[in-house]
Design a protein around this motif. Structure first.
Motif, PDB file in Angstrom:
ATOM      1  N   PHE A 134    -100.723  -9.931 -29.896  1.00 42.84           N
ATOM      2  CA  PHE A 134    -101.493 -11.134 -30.239  1.00 42.84           C
ATOM      3  C   PHE A 134    -101.619 -11.284 -31.755  1.00 42.84           C
ATOM      4  CE2 PHE A 134    -105.446 -13.337 -31.232  1.00 42.84           C
ATOM      5  CZ  PHE A 134    -105.247 -14.539 -30.544  1.00 42.84           C
ATOM      6  N   ARG A 135    -101.891 -10.187 -32.468  1.00 42.69           N
ATOM      7  CA  ARG A 135    -102.002 -10.252 -33.929  1.00 42.69           C
ATOM      8  C   ARG A 135    -100.685 -10.694 -34.564  1.00 42.69           C
ATOM      9  NH1 ARG A 135    -105.017  -5.461 -33.228  1.00 42.69           N
ATOM     10  NH2 ARG A 135    -103.203  -4.184 -33.807  1.00 42.69           N
ATOM     11  N   LEU A 136     -99.587 -10.187 -34.062  1.00 42.22           N
ATOM     12  CA  LEU A 136     -98.281 -10.576 -34.588  1.00 42.22           C
ATOM     13  C   LEU A 136     -98.008 -12.059 -34.345  1.00 42.22           C
ATOM     14  CD1 LEU A 136     -96.244  -7.465 -33.385  1.00 42.22           C
ATOM     15  CD2 LEU A 136     -96.676  -8.086 -35.772  1.00 42.22           C
ATOM     16  N   VAL A 137     -98.300 -12.504 -33.120  1.00 43.63           N
ATOM     17  CA  VAL A 137     -98.083 -13.915 -32.778  1.00 43.63           C
ATOM     18  C   VAL A 137     -98.980 -14.816 -33.624  1.00 43.63           C
ATOM     19  CG1 VAL A 137     -98.358 -15.654 -30.964  1.00 43.63           C
ATOM     20  CG2 VAL A 137     -97.238 -13.488 -30.443  1.00 43.63           C
ATOM     21  N   ALA A 138    -100.226 -14.398 -33.821  1.00 46.07           N
ATOM     22  CA  ALA A 138    -101.159 -15.190 -34.624  1.00 46.07           C
ATOM     23  C   ALA A 138    -100.670 -15.332 -36.068  1.00 46.07           C
ATOM     24  CB  ALA A 138    -102.546 -14.549 -34.598  1.00 46.07           C
ATOM     25  N   THR A 139    -100.105 -14.250 -36.610  1.00 41.26           N
ATOM     26  CA  THR A 139     -99.564 -14.305 -37.972  1.00 41.26           C
ATOM     27  C   THR A 139     -98.371 -15.263 -38.046  1.00 41.26           C
ATOM     28  OG1 THR A 139    -100.258 -12.033 -38.409  1.00 41.26           O
ATOM     29  CG2 THR A 139     -98.554 -12.947 -39.843  1.00 41.26           C
ATOM     30  N   LEU A 140     -97.470 -15.168 -37.071  1.00 44.42           N
ATOM     31  CA  LEU A 140     -96.318 -16.076 -37.029  1.00 44.42           C
ATOM     32  C   LEU A 140     -96.778 -17.525 -36.867  1.00 44.42           C
ATOM     33  CD1 LEU A 140     -93.956 -13.984 -34.717  1.00 44.42           C
ATOM     34  CD2 LEU A 140     -93.614 -14.457 -37.155  1.00 44.42           C
ATOM     35  N   GLU A 141     -97.826 -17.714 -36.072  1.00 43.16           N
ATOM     36  CA  GLU A 141     -98.346 -19.070 -35.858  1.00 43.16           C
ATOM     37  C   GLU A 141     -98.943 -19.639 -37.146  1.00 43.16           C
ATOM     38  OE1 GLU A 141    -101.156 -21.469 -32.635  1.00 43.16           O
ATOM     39  OE2 GLU A 141    -101.530 -19.343 -33.012  1.00 43.16           O
ATOM     40  N   SER A 142     -99.600 -18.797 -37.926  1.00 45.07           N
ATOM     41  CA  SER A 142    -100.218 -19.263 -39.176  1.00 45.07           C
ATOM     42  C   SER A 142     -99.175 -19.748 -40.173  1.00 45.07           C
ATOM     43  CB  SER A 142    -101.059 -18.143 -39.800  1.00 45.07           C
ATOM     44  OG  SER A 142    -100.244 -17.105 -40.327  1.00 45.07           O
ATOM     45  N   HIS A 143     -97.948 -19.265 -40.036  1.00 49.03           N
ATOM     46  CA  HIS A 143     -96.854 -19.690 -40.918  1.00 49.03           C
ATOM     47  C   HIS A 143     -95.989 -20.767 -40.278  1.00 49.03           C
ATOM     48  CE1 HIS A 143     -97.449 -16.716 -44.117  1.00 49.03           C
ATOM     49  NE2 HIS A 143     -97.760 -15.849 -43.160  1.00 49.03           N
ATOM     50  N   GLY A 144     -96.387 -21.232 -39.108  1.00 53.12           N
ATOM     51  CA  GLY A 144     -95.639 -22.303 -38.438  1.00 53.12           C
ATOM     52  C   GLY A 144     -94.354 -21.847 -37.788  1.00 53.12           C
TER      53      GLY A 144
END
Length: 257
Positions: free
Chosen positions: A47-57
């Motif tokens: 989830f943390r990895l996905v959230a980081t990728l999501e924050s960068h679009g």
């Protein structure tokens, strides 16, 4: 030891993030639980990895809030690469002809951070023991290509890009006021010239390559030894160069209505 451990963890996180992108590319969409299983990690880590990728679009949530897919940020990254490939593809045959017509080295460069990145090169018959500039980052203020690329920037962006102006030779422009005046001249005349500014004995002239919006997206140059590119010869080369750059710009959509 702590630094090595932290560095290893960072590299592992990058590897896992890339694995997530690859998984989404294969499946189209996936939930955190699926991605955690693919990675072999706890769901909270995924989830943390996905959230980081999501924050960068780079990933985005689907209408089903529990699933993710690749984001439009990847398209922007791919678009930047595609634009450079388009420039090289459209410019290459024109560069080769210009190199043959002038006998000198022809380069295509783009702005990359605070330097000119050389993308492609063609050599003429006179270019003996030619230096290969492709892939190199070259100072903006001391080169004809750099001046052209700088001339296409608005004042705010120009201030962001310009750092210090180190001297490479006695001819290098090192004062901002003088450089701005030079860039005004580039805009007015449609080309730039650099004589002995990066290296003593090297002269170059460059002209802008524009896209369909009229933006300067790259620069094309002709360069050679100063003893061969005197004032009279440069004036002849400039005419051929500007015509060639206009042709590439036309191929890229400039002037199309």
């Amino acid at each position: 030891m702590g630094n090595a451990s932290a560095e290893g963890a960072t590299v592992q996180s990058v590897d896992r993030a890339l694995t997530i992108l690859a998984a989404l590319a294969r499946s189209g969409e996936a939930g955190v639980t699926e991605l955690a299983a693919d990675l072999g990690v706890h769901k909270s880590t995924a989830f943390r990895l996905v959230a980081t990728l999501e924050s960068h679009g780079l990933v985005e949530q689907t209408e089903d809030r529990g699933k993710y897919r690749l984001g439009i940020g990847l398209l922007r990254l791919a678009g930047a690469t595609t634009a450079r490939l388009d420039v090289v593809q459209e410019a290459r045959p024109v560069c080769r002809k210009l190199a043959a017509d002038t006998g000198e080295t022809v380069n295509v460069a783009v702005l990359a951070d605070r330097a000119a990145l050389y993308l492609d090169q063609a050599s003429g018959s006179s270019a003996l023991q030619m230096h290969n500039w492709v892939g190199q980052h070259i100072p903006l203020h001391a080169t004809a290509n750099g001046k052209v690329l700088l001339s296409g920037l608005d004042p705010d962006r120009l201030e962001q890009v310009l750092g210090s102006l180190p001297a490479f030779t006695d001819m290098t422009i090192t004062k901002r006021g003088e450089l701005r005046a030079e860039l005004d001249g580039v805009l007015e005349q449609g080309y730039a010239i650099a004589v002995d500014e990066l290296e003593v004995g090297l002269t170059a002239t460059a002209a802008p390559l524009r896209n369909n919006h009229g933006d300067v997206i790259a620069s094309m140059s002709v360069s050679g030894p100063t003893f061969r590119l005197g004032e009279e010869r440069i004036s002849q080369v400039v005419k051929l160069l500007v015509a060639a750059a206009d042709e590439v710009s036309h191929r890229l959509g400039y002037g199309h209505y």
